[in-house]
Design a protein around this motif. Sequence first.
Motif, PDB file in Angstrom:
ATOM      1  N   SER A 104       0.839  -1.140   0.099  1.00 22.88           N
ATOM      2  CA  SER A 104      -0.057  -0.180  -0.074  1.00 22.88           C
ATOM      3  C   SER A 104       0.926   1.418   0.041  1.00 22.88           C
ATOM      4  O   SER A 104       2.032   1.217  -0.132  1.00 22.88           O
ATOM      5  N   TRP A 138      -9.384   0.380  -4.194  1.00 22.75           N
ATOM      6  CA  TRP A 138      -8.333   0.504  -3.029  1.00 22.75           C
ATOM      7  C   TRP A 138      -9.083   1.309  -2.010  1.00 22.75           C
ATOM      8  O   TRP A 138     -10.216   1.945  -2.307  1.00 22.75           O
ATOM      9  N   GLY A 162      -4.212  -1.439  -0.728  1.00 25.26           N
ATOM     10  CA  GLY A 162      -4.842  -2.317  -1.784  1.00 25.26           C
ATOM     11  C   GLY A 162      -3.364  -2.964  -2.210  1.00 25.26           C
ATOM     12  O   GLY A 162      -2.012  -2.380  -2.003  1.00 25.26           O
TER      13      GLY A 162
END
Length: 351
Positions: A104, A138, A162
């Motif tokens: 992420s 996301w 994500g």
Amino acid sequence: MTLPQKLDRILVRVEELRHALNTAEGAQVGAIARELSDLDPLVEKVTTFRAAERARDEAEAMLGDPEMKELAEAEYLEFKDLIPRLEREIRLLLAPRDMADERSAILEVRPAAGGDEAALFAAELFGAYQRYAQRQGWRFEILEYDEGDLGGVKGATASIEGRGVFAKLKFESGVHRVQRVPATESQGRIHTSTVTVAVLPEAEEVDVQINEADLRIDTYRASGAGGQHVNKTDSAVRITHLPTGTVVAMQEEKSQHKNRAKAMKVLRARIFDAERARLAGARAADRKGQVGSGDRSERIRTYNFPQGRVTDHRIGLTLHKIDRVMLGEFDEVIEALVAEDEAARLAADAE
């Protein structure tokens, strides 16, 4: 070493790991499982590649049979086209890559040169990234949003969660230039402003060991929007990492505890990114090397509103769809940047 030899070694390694997993204990189980998981995409691709090679060879062998020639020819051509694509995908998986790609990311957007107009565009660009993240599925969490005058921002920070977020967004780091007629411009003149964007891979506690004794934590009353509660309690937090001089301030939440947690998240990402840059031998070992000075001449992308175009100067790509890009449709630009990076990695691996 030839490609077939590399693939044979990988398959042997996978068999060794699977065998070792049967007798492993404790922490070994997790380590072996992680390595197998990392190799899974490559093994799957290799399996498909070798099956395609066998199918191509079988179809080629049948070309001499008059009864099977038409069918064999169609299959032969199909696999002949497929095999080079699979080989390229395998070479990409084998090429050196950024180990942070699957992580992420922390996104930071700040106005640079251009005053109120830069602050306005910073808010618009931050919103465009938020819409892009939503399109990708996301999770976009605003960590800081320091609202300025006229609807602009003095700075905005978000956590984007994500798989593979950093791989796609890392190319957004740099100076973004906007050219347009500001709403406050009475003479209709085009102004040029700049906004800086930093995208940092999100760091876990195991990535960055931060000693509490190395932190100076200041609390103060938050300013700006937030209601009476914000102004009556010392909910805002400023954390200084003394060894590196890194400073992170957070006041978005009414809870001091939540602001501290968010500030630590950003602090870890900044320290982790600086260490990555140092290990990679980069010229700058901190955010300044990534974000730049904000000078108008130092730019990675230009958004020209009168002409309706977006130009990425690193790859010479121009799109005449600025309205779609500002709605979060960065796909075409990002895919082109990823493709350029893949080509560079393949070329480096071939040397």
